[in-house]
Enzyme design. Sequence first.
Site, PDB file in Angstrom:
ATOM      1  N   ARG A  12     -60.511  41.430  18.416  1.00 11.57           N
ATOM      2  CA  ARG A  12     -60.645  40.274  19.295  1.00 11.57           C
ATOM      3  C   ARG A  12     -60.331  40.686  20.630  1.00 11.57           C
ATOM      4  O   ARG A  12     -59.778  41.864  20.831  1.00 11.57           O
ATOM      5  CB  ARG A  12     -59.703  39.257  18.946  1.00 11.57           C
ATOM      6  CG  ARG A  12     -58.290  39.502  19.012  1.00 11.57           C
ATOM      7  CD  ARG A  12     -57.450  38.134  18.536  1.00 11.57           C
ATOM      8  NE  ARG A  12     -56.251  38.029  19.219  1.00 11.57           N
ATOM      9  CZ  ARG A  12     -55.061  38.028  18.575  1.00 11.57           C
ATOM     10  NH1 ARG A  12     -55.171  37.466  17.256  1.00 11.57           N
ATOM     11  NH2 ARG A  12     -53.880  37.971  19.298  1.00 11.57           N
ATOM     12  N   GLY A  13     -60.414  39.792  21.785  1.00 10.29           N
ATOM     13  CA  GLY A  13     -60.072  40.174  22.911  1.00 10.29           C
ATOM     14  C   GLY A  13     -60.551  41.417  23.708  1.00 10.29           C
ATOM     15  O   GLY A  13     -61.761  41.988  23.487  1.00 10.29           O
ATOM     16  N   ASP A  53     -51.125  47.499  10.453  1.00 14.73           N
ATOM     17  CA  ASP A  53     -50.127  47.014  11.427  1.00 14.73           C
ATOM     18  C   ASP A  53     -49.540  48.342  11.918  1.00 14.73           C
ATOM     19  O   ASP A  53     -48.977  49.151  11.170  1.00 14.73           O
ATOM     20  CB  ASP A  53     -49.267  46.346  10.376  1.00 14.73           C
ATOM     21  CG  ASP A  53     -47.901  45.537  11.716  1.00 14.73           C
ATOM     22  OD1 ASP A  53     -47.746  46.154  12.710  1.00 14.73           O
ATOM     23  OD2 ASP A  53     -47.506  44.650  11.154  1.00 14.73           O
ATOM     24  N   TYR A 145     -42.051  43.144  27.851  1.00 14.30           N
ATOM     25  CA  TYR A 145     -43.573  43.645  27.870  1.00 14.30           C
ATOM     26  C   TYR A 145     -43.596  44.581  28.994  1.00 14.30           C
ATOM     27  O   TYR A 145     -44.404  45.689  28.727  1.00 14.30           O
ATOM     28  CB  TYR A 145     -44.383  42.271  28.231  1.00 14.30           C
ATOM     29  CG  TYR A 145     -46.063  42.452  28.147  1.00 14.30           C
ATOM     30  CD1 TYR A 145     -46.763  42.684  27.029  1.00 14.30           C
ATOM     31  CD2 TYR A 145     -46.447  42.491  29.318  1.00 14.30           C
ATOM     32  CE1 TYR A 145     -47.897  42.826  27.163  1.00 14.30           C
ATOM     33  CE2 TYR A 145     -48.013  42.640  29.673  1.00 14.30           C
ATOM     34  CZ  TYR A 145     -48.475  42.769  28.352  1.00 14.30           C
ATOM     35  OH  TYR A 145     -50.033  43.058  28.327  1.00 14.30           O
TER      36      TYR A 145
HETATM   37  P1  NAI Z   1     -55.032  39.600  22.027  1.00 11.59           P
HETATM   38  O1  NAI Z   1     -53.699  39.101  21.720  1.00 11.59           O
HETATM   39  O2  NAI Z   1     -56.101  38.839  21.934  1.00 11.59           O
HETATM   40  O3  NAI Z   1     -55.076  40.906  20.932  1.00 11.59           O
HETATM   41  C1  NAI Z   1     -54.361  41.889  20.577  1.00 11.59           C
HETATM   42  C2  NAI Z   1     -54.852  42.703  19.652  1.00 11.59           C
HETATM   43  O4  NAI Z   1     -53.630  43.464  19.088  1.00 11.59           O
HETATM   44  C3  NAI Z   1     -55.059  41.626  18.411  1.00 11.59           C
HETATM   45  O5  NAI Z   1     -56.245  42.540  17.784  1.00 11.59           O
HETATM   46  C4  NAI Z   1     -54.138  42.102  17.462  1.00 11.59           C
HETATM   47  O6  NAI Z   1     -54.232  41.886  16.078  1.00 11.59           O
HETATM   48  C5  NAI Z   1     -53.508  43.261  17.955  1.00 11.59           C
HETATM   49  N1  NAI Z   1     -52.018  43.645  17.325  1.00 11.59           N
HETATM   50  C6  NAI Z   1     -50.928  43.084  17.798  1.00 11.59           C
HETATM   51  N2  NAI Z   1     -49.894  43.520  17.316  1.00 11.59           N
HETATM   52  C7  NAI Z   1     -50.426  44.411  16.195  1.00 11.59           C
HETATM   53  C8  NAI Z   1     -49.572  45.310  15.331  1.00 11.59           C
HETATM   54  N3  NAI Z   1     -48.212  45.479  14.988  1.00 11.59           N
HETATM   55  N4  NAI Z   1     -50.473  46.178  14.504  1.00 11.59           N
HETATM   56  C9  NAI Z   1     -51.843  46.174  14.860  1.00 11.59           C
HETATM   57  N5  NAI Z   1     -52.506  45.521  15.636  1.00 11.59           N
HETATM   58  C10 NAI Z   1     -51.880  44.759  16.461  1.00 11.59           C
HETATM   59  O7  NAI Z   1     -54.580  40.375  23.268  1.00 11.59           O
HETATM   60  P2  NAI Z   1     -55.667  41.216  24.439  1.00 11.59           P
HETATM   61  O8  NAI Z   1     -55.678  40.244  25.772  1.00 11.59           O
HETATM   62  O9  NAI Z   1     -57.090  41.429  23.950  1.00 11.59           O
HETATM   63  O10 NAI Z   1     -54.842  42.424  24.891  1.00 11.59           O
HETATM   64  C11 NAI Z   1     -55.321  43.740  24.331  1.00 11.59           C
HETATM   65  C12 NAI Z   1     -54.379  44.694  25.113  1.00 11.59           C
HETATM   66  O11 NAI Z   1     -54.522  44.652  26.490  1.00 11.59           O
HETATM   67  C13 NAI Z   1     -52.709  44.509  24.727  1.00 11.59           C
HETATM   68  O12 NAI Z   1     -52.049  45.798  24.552  1.00 11.59           O
HETATM   69  C14 NAI Z   1     -52.416  43.616  26.024  1.00 11.59           C
HETATM   70  O13 NAI Z   1     -50.987  43.886  26.402  1.00 11.59           O
HETATM   71  C15 NAI Z   1     -53.435  44.373  27.167  1.00 11.59           C
HETATM   72  N6  NAI Z   1     -53.677  43.658  28.410  1.00 11.59           N
HETATM   73  C16 NAI Z   1     -54.157  42.271  28.255  1.00 11.59           C
HETATM   74  C17 NAI Z   1     -54.352  41.485  29.511  1.00 11.59           C
HETATM   75  C18 NAI Z   1     -54.901  40.273  29.672  1.00 11.59           C
HETATM   76  O14 NAI Z   1     -55.020  39.800  30.636  1.00 11.59           O
HETATM   77  N7  NAI Z   1     -55.409  39.731  28.351  1.00 11.59           N
HETATM   78  C19 NAI Z   1     -53.764  42.282  30.649  1.00 11.59           C
HETATM   79  C20 NAI Z   1     -53.240  43.499  30.701  1.00 11.59           C
HETATM   80  C21 NAI Z   1     -53.148  44.144  29.492  1.00 11.59           C
END
Ligand code: NAI
Length: 239
Positions: A12-13, A53, A145
């Site tokens: 996702r994301g 994980d 974070y």
């Molecule tokens: P999200 O919450 O939609 O997705 C995060 C993903 O990481 C999910 O697929 C989740 O299952 C996975 N995940 C989390 N913990 C895990 C674990 N222990 N083992 C395996 N998978 C794990 O977040 P998003 O927004 O897509 O973020 C993706 C990356 O981008 C993250 O590292 C976030 O910190 C970074 N980010 C996001 C920003 C934003 O504005 N959305 C801005 C800057 C950085």
Amino acid sequence: MSRSVLVTGGNRGLGLAIARELAAAGDKVAITHRSGEPPQELLDLGCLPVRCDITEPEQVEQAFKVVEDAHGKVEVLVANAGINRDQLLLRMSEEDFTSVLETNLTGTFRVVKRASKGMLRARSGRIVLISSVVGLLGSAGQVNYAASKSGLVGFGRSLARELGSRGITCNVVAPGFIETDMTRELTETQRDSIIERVPLARYGAPEEVAATVRFLASAEAAYITGAVIPVDGGLGMGH
Ligand code: NAI
């Protein structure tokens, strides 16, 4: 190009947009997902979903075995999986702090270390770490974070020095505020105050981050390593 690509948290994301982009460029893309079922869209694109994980060393090892059996050694790793547990310092528990570091920094160390084995043997590889503008600017209520995300900058630059002579690049992408589940949790007031500080006066789209990752993983970016590339609408300028 039909390289073996692994995107952590690719269900996702930002991870989903990155997986989509690299699959469309012709790569063999595997994604890790922690729970639930991966989106049908990824299966239709031929992506390989692997449950993992990244805080569990055995699950990481098992996931790499599955990916290697199906696609060969990982040639491009996108360490995207991450979490946040926002809280002001005095209310932040040890668990809030360590769980974020354990996933965002130690989890990244774990997958990068495992992927680098095959890359070192092949004497080529691409590693892209997903950090955040918050790691450079700081953010009240996010000491855990921010520490994990600025940790990725030191980690990535050290890795660039360590692996460069073997033809492996390591770069960091620092997204600003991007429209995903993580930022949808913010209140309207928080969103408005963020947008006021962004020169481009809007949130970013996941595809804008994915296009940067695709470039860093491409042949055109062969001479770029140890870079921190912002995709943040100008929010972090100068940091
Ligand atoms: P999200 O919450 O939609 O997705 C995060 C993903 O990481 C999910 O697929 C989740 O299952 C996975 N995940 C989390 N913990 C895990 C674990 N222990 N083992 C395996 N998978 C794990 O977040 P998003 O927004 O897509 O973020 C993706 C990356 O981008 C993250 O590292 C976030 O910190 C970074 N980010 C996001 C920003 C934003 O504005 N959305 C801005 C800057 C950085």
